[in-house]
Enzyme design. Structure first.
Site, mmCIF file in Angstrom:
data_model
loop_
_atom_site.group_PDB
_atom_site.id
_atom_site.type_symbol
_atom_site.label_atom_id
_atom_site.label_comp_id
_atom_site.label_asym_id
_atom_site.label_seq_id
_atom_site.Cartn_x
_atom_site.Cartn_y
_atom_site.Cartn_z
ATOM 1 N N ARG A 365 -64.254 -12.598 -16.593
ATOM 2 C CA ARG A 365 -63.459 -11.361 -16.532
ATOM 3 C C ARG A 365 -63.050 -10.968 -17.950
ATOM 4 O O ARG A 365 -62.028 -10.361 -18.176
ATOM 5 C CB ARG A 365 -62.213 -11.552 -15.655
ATOM 6 C CG ARG A 365 -62.496 -12.008 -14.252
ATOM 7 C CD ARG A 365 -63.367 -11.024 -13.467
ATOM 8 N NE ARG A 365 -63.735 -11.586 -12.168
ATOM 9 C CZ ARG A 365 -64.800 -12.355 -11.972
ATOM 10 N NH1 ARG A 365 -65.645 -12.634 -12.960
ATOM 11 N NH2 ARG A 365 -65.060 -12.819 -10.767
ATOM 12 N N ARG A 375 -59.552 -12.397 -23.071
ATOM 13 C CA ARG A 375 -59.494 -13.542 -22.176
ATOM 14 C C ARG A 375 -60.778 -14.312 -22.320
ATOM 15 O O ARG A 375 -61.748 -14.008 -21.638
ATOM 16 C CB ARG A 375 -59.462 -13.066 -20.730
ATOM 17 C CG ARG A 375 -58.357 -12.134 -20.368
ATOM 18 C CD ARG A 375 -58.546 -11.869 -18.898
ATOM 19 N NE ARG A 375 -57.527 -10.996 -18.367
ATOM 20 C CZ ARG A 375 -57.467 -10.664 -17.093
ATOM 21 N NH1 ARG A 375 -58.366 -11.124 -16.261
ATOM 22 N NH2 ARG A 375 -56.522 -9.870 -16.665
ATOM 23 N N ARG A 381 -61.026 -19.992 -9.995
ATOM 24 C CA ARG A 381 -61.649 -19.560 -8.732
ATOM 25 C C ARG A 381 -62.774 -18.562 -8.991
ATOM 26 O O ARG A 381 -63.807 -18.606 -8.352
ATOM 27 C CB ARG A 381 -60.598 -18.976 -7.798
ATOM 28 C CG ARG A 381 -60.096 -17.608 -8.160
ATOM 29 C CD ARG A 381 -59.361 -16.964 -7.005
ATOM 30 N NE ARG A 381 -57.999 -17.444 -6.869
ATOM 31 C CZ ARG A 381 -56.929 -16.867 -7.429
ATOM 32 N NH1 ARG A 381 -57.083 -15.808 -8.208
ATOM 33 N NH2 ARG A 381 -55.729 -17.335 -7.231
ATOM 34 N N ASP A 506 -54.082 -12.753 -5.909
ATOM 35 C CA ASP A 506 -53.215 -12.996 -7.061
ATOM 36 C C ASP A 506 -51.806 -12.461 -6.866
ATOM 37 O O ASP A 506 -50.899 -12.813 -7.614
ATOM 38 C CB ASP A 506 -53.802 -12.281 -8.290
ATOM 39 C CG ASP A 506 -54.734 -13.172 -9.062
ATOM 40 O OD1 ASP A 506 -54.577 -14.392 -8.976
ATOM 41 O OD2 ASP A 506 -55.624 -12.629 -9.742
ATOM 42 N N HIS A 657 -64.374 -7.415 -3.455
ATOM 43 C CA HIS A 657 -64.687 -8.846 -3.365
ATOM 44 C C HIS A 657 -64.483 -9.324 -1.920
ATOM 45 O O HIS A 657 -65.356 -9.965 -1.330
ATOM 46 C CB HIS A 657 -63.752 -9.574 -4.343
ATOM 47 C CG HIS A 657 -63.919 -11.050 -4.452
ATOM 48 N ND1 HIS A 657 -63.346 -11.771 -5.465
ATOM 49 C CD2 HIS A 657 -64.561 -11.955 -3.687
ATOM 50 C CE1 HIS A 657 -63.640 -13.050 -5.308
ATOM 51 N NE2 HIS A 657 -64.372 -13.182 -4.243
ATOM 52 N N GLN A 703 -64.293 -3.646 -8.761
ATOM 53 C CA GLN A 703 -63.292 -4.536 -8.169
ATOM 54 C C GLN A 703 -62.685 -3.910 -6.911
ATOM 55 O O GLN A 703 -62.490 -4.576 -5.921
ATOM 56 C CB GLN A 703 -62.179 -4.825 -9.173
ATOM 57 C CG GLN A 703 -61.202 -5.862 -8.664
ATOM 58 C CD GLN A 703 -59.866 -5.780 -9.374
ATOM 59 O OE1 GLN A 703 -59.227 -4.729 -9.427
ATOM 60 N NE2 GLN A 703 -59.458 -6.887 -9.954
ATOM 61 N N GLY A 723 -65.740 -10.566 -8.688
ATOM 62 C CA GLY A 723 -66.294 -11.521 -7.735
ATOM 63 C C GLY A 723 -67.110 -10.842 -6.647
ATOM 64 O O GLY A 723 -67.833 -11.500 -5.896
#
Ligand code: GLC
Length: 822
Positions: A365, A375, A381, A506, A657, A703, A723
């Site tokens: 990501r 990042r 996960r 999340d 996802h 997403q 994902g």
């Protein structure tokens, strides 16, 4: 409305209108040196890490959008009119689009010249074509295989009957600092560290403060350097934008060599073009060490720019390297190619969807237009799930990543929420506190490890000993069991798994006292997968253990049934989330879909749950994550999704996802029409003709799509790194087309929509290239009556499960299988 189309033969998406509703971007390069380029040639490059190896500067979310980037300006030196090889940043009226000029007209209604502009995004490259006032150009951008430099190769053609003099200028803003935050935020420092010089016909940007990275170089071949600028402000001029740089307007660079402030890379060529003549100019930029021997972090010497330019700075080299990139991606795609009655499914699976799974595997990501690259840790996960879709294509890379991520698991079985590959030290990491753990993280491991073993047949992998993140070591199989032990060690009062800092969602924090039904189903699924793996690999005691855990869970699972669906969880105060008893957040997608996928509840329950999903959450753009969306708190549950207005992201958005799981769930239930309806629901290609609604690229998954309660319902956001890529690929290839690896062979278990009379899958399995022709004359949803290989009927392994398991021993490279449904 349409802004482009798929060109499957070329494995390209062709943008015919570059004024797309949002940026439609592409990825370049590899994990050594990578980049992003938009349909307006905006974007950036980086060496190894978007966060700490920034090469080209980019201002995120800027206005105008997607600047700076890789810009090439052309100027007619006879009259000073100028434009860019990509439609932006100059932005001339677009032929057939702006100003009322019909298709093909070279001028608009007011008599202004128009530009014809198109972009071909290919795998690892993008090509920009332009026609403006008789000058055609084709600019090709890519990063050659295994190299730390990029090409901007441009061909300029005079299509008129008169000689023309065209000045060509490159422009990129170079980052001053390798660290992107330092570069853009710590200006009191970063504005004083850069020196950019013209030496030996090349630009060299030196950042004097860091020792472990080298210089940047920027050069040009195919024409003499008629001028240069390395000082951004000298090139652009004060109070100007990239749509009209001073140097371009004037027709001459100023020869600036910057010390401090901001660096740029502009090299000017003056092209005298006879009628019909084409000239090719090749700009190259990369990371290297022109004057000193310099070693990168891994001890790999990078070659100086001048050596690279000497070797690669020819039209032949450009062609050869572009061909190599195309071949590399053709080889990556080859292990799974399909021909189905759904053309959009074919375009996606055969090219773009597969490419996206690889980009997601590469960049997690971390690097995109919405994530600045800062990042460079791998979310636990996300990473475990991202591997699922590429195992068949790049098993060695997956094995390496799997080894690494398994060492991010702690001895007690939980997982570090973030593993940082560049600094990760297995055995020496700090153990997270219970509050920091996510309850789902390690529970994804059984799925991915089992699939790795099934795809490769490498049973010995389960005996490989790998360290834990903090201390101790265990075999891979023990790592899987430990993941389940971790959950068992952290059950709540009602016997569900504690939600901890978050489960997959999340934005839902049940903490150490609240319980997550999603994680409970994920654990149940883990038990089933571990039991099956154990049974197949001679681990009878382990199988028995996993089965007994599962049996013990049965009353807990049943207790979570809310009447028509499963609850989402139970808060520390005993309140149920995802229950009819609430007026918001009554039903959630995640537990219901995993009830079906885990195969741990009675089938009637799974069907009931999925019917409720259909009734309560399904829309024409996909399935909402929850309904009604939340506007107020639920006592005892940390709902950080309340920061999002209703219908956005996790708060009732169509989270793609999780939509992918609906395909898997319905595939398992054997309901072909539903599985296909869900697949089509959020299929990017479906929106090719409705781009004004969907807005983002029709060739990659996002997403999320704004949900029915949002005023932006149907608009998709956050493309590329999600994902969704991996799970929807698994969903369509393994649960609709139904070709799945198992330890003993290949299961062929299609679950088809009404009206499909068959399809073909070409798939590599354990080194064998197989062609699987599925014949479905009766138009069935599921069921296989016979399998023949090269016209000889094989006895599929009958284990009482749906579909046929074709034993690996019956298969040979090149085999053509005919699978008859019945
Ligand atoms: C984001 C995160 C992922 C999480 C999902 C749902 O996609 O990357 O880890 O599972 O949101 O909240």
């Amino acid at each position: 409305m349409q802004y482009g189309h798929f060109d499957d033969a070329a494995r390209e998406y062709v943008i015919t209108r570059p004024d797309t509703p949002r940026s439609w971007s592409n990825y370049l390069g590899s994990r050594l040196y990578g980049g992003i380029i938009t349909q307006g040639a905006g974007g950036y490059s980086f060496y190894k890490s978007g966060g700490t190896g920034r090469v080209l500067r980019f201002r995120f979310n800027g206005v105008p959008q997607d600047e700076p980037g890789r810009f090439l300006y052309m100027r007619d030196d006879a009259d000073g009119d100028f434009w860019s090889a990509s439609w932006q940043p100059v932005g001339k009226p677009l032929r057939g689009i702006d100003g009322g000029g019909p298709d093909g007209d070279a001028t608009d209604a007011k008599g202004n010249p128009t530009q014809a502009s198109s972009v071909r995004h290919g795998l690892g490259y993008s090509i920009f074509n332009s026609s403006y006032r008789g000058i055609d150009s084709e600019a090709t951008f890519f990063i050659p295989q295994g190299q730390a430099f990029e090409y901007w190769s441009v061909k300029v053609t005079n299509t008129t009957a008169k000689p023309r003099t065209i000045s060509l200028f490159s422009y990129a803003e170079l980052s001053n600092e390798w660290n992107y935050r330092q570069d853009l935020e710590n200006l009191q420092y970063s504005q004083y560290v850069v020196v950019c010089r013209m030496r030996d016909g090349m630009l060299h940007r030196v950042n004097s403060t860091r020792t472990h990275t080298s210089e940047l170089w920027f050069g040009m071949t195919g024409a003499d350097v008629a001028g240069f600028d390395t000082d951004r402000d000298a090139f652009l001029g004060a109070y100007r934008t990239q749509s009209a740089p001073l140097a371009v307007e004037r027709g001459a660079c100023s020869g600036s060599e910057t010390t401090g402030d901001n660096a740029c890379a502009s090299l000017q060529a003056r092209l005298e073009l006879a009628p019909g003549e084409t000239r090719q100019v090749i700009y190259m930029m990369g990371v290297g060490a022109p004057d000193a021997s310099w070693k990168d972090l891994d001890g790999v010497a990078l070659r100086p720019g001048r050596e690279i330019m000497a070797e690669y700075g020819t039209p032949e080299a450009v062609d050869r390297e572009l061909h190599a990139i195309r071949e590399e991606w053709r080889e990556f795609l080859a292990p799974l190619q399909v021909a189905t009655p759904d053309e959009q499914m074919n375009s996606m699976i055969n090219v773009w969807h597969a490419y996206q799974t690889h980009m997601t595997f590469n960049w997690s990501r971390g690097v995109s237009l919405i994530e600045a690259g800062d990042r460079d840790g791998l979310g636990y996960r996300d990473t475990v799930q991202d591997m699922l879709a590429v195992i068949h294509a790049i098993p060695d890379a997956v094995r390496e990543r799997l080894d690494m991520i398994l060492t991010g698991q702690t001895e007690e079985g939980g997982a570090m929420p973030l593993v940082k590959p560049l600094t990760h030290r297995p055995g020496h990491e700090k153990t997270p506190t219970l509050e920091q753990y996510r309850s789902d993280d390690p529970l994804w491991l059984p799925i991915t490890v089992a699939n790795f073993v099934y795809e490769t047949g490498d049973v010995a992998y389960l005996d490989t000993v790998l360290p834990y993140a903090d201390h101790g070591e265990a075999t891979v199989f023990e790592h899987l069991k430990q993941a389940i032990h971790f959950s068992l060690g952290h059950l709540g009062n009602n016997g569900l798994v504690q939600g901890l800092q978050a489960d997959w969602n999340d934005c839902i924090q049940f903490g150490t006292t609240g319980e997550s039904m999603f994680s409970t189903f994920l654990m149940a699924n883990g038990c089933r997968v571990v039991a099956e793996l154990a049974e197949q690999t001679g681990r009878a005691a382990d199988a028995e253990w996993a089965r007994s855990v599962l049996a013990g869970l049965a009353p807990v699972l049943e207790g979570a049934w809310d009447g028509e669906w499963y609850i989402r969880g139970i808060s520390s105060t005993g309140a149920k989330l995802g229950s009819k008893a609430l007026d918001e957040g009554q039903i959630y997608l995640e537990p219901n879909v995993w009830a079906a996928i885990s195969q741990t509840v009675p089938e009637a329950r799974a069907i009931g749950a999925m019917d409720s999903v259909h009734e309560r959450l399904s829309t024409e753009h996909g399935v909402a994550l929850c309904a009604p969306a939340h506007t107020k708190e639920v006592p005892g549950v940390g709902l950080s999704l309340l920061v999002f207005p209703v219908g956005h992201k996790e708060n009732g958005g169509i989270f793609c996802h999780a939509n992918s799981w609906t395909i898997v769930a319905e595939g398992i239930l054997g309901r072909g029409d539903r599985a296909y309806e869900y697949y089509r629901g959020f299929l990017p290609a479906k929106y090719n003709d409705q781009a004004e609604l969907h807005q983002v690229e029709p060739y990659v998954y996002c997403q999320f799509t704004h949900g029915p309660e949002s005023p932006r319902f149907g608009q998709a956001r956050n493309p590329w790194l999600t994902g969704t890529a991996s799970w929807s690929y698994v969903g369509v290839t393994q649960y609709i087309l139904g070709v799945r690896p198992e330890l003993d062979g290949l299961r062929i278990d299609p679950c088809l929509p009404e009206g499909w009379d068959g399809f073909q899958v070409k798939r590599r399995f354990r080194g064998m290239n197989l062609t699987i022709n599925v014949v479905n004359v009766d138009g069935l949803a599921t069921g296989v009556s016979s399998v023949t290989i090269d016209d000889i009927e094989v006895a599929p392994f009958d284990d009482g499960k749906r579909g046929a398991l074709v034993p690996v021993e019956a298969l040979a490279d090149g085999d053509v299988l005919t699978v008859t449904m019945g």
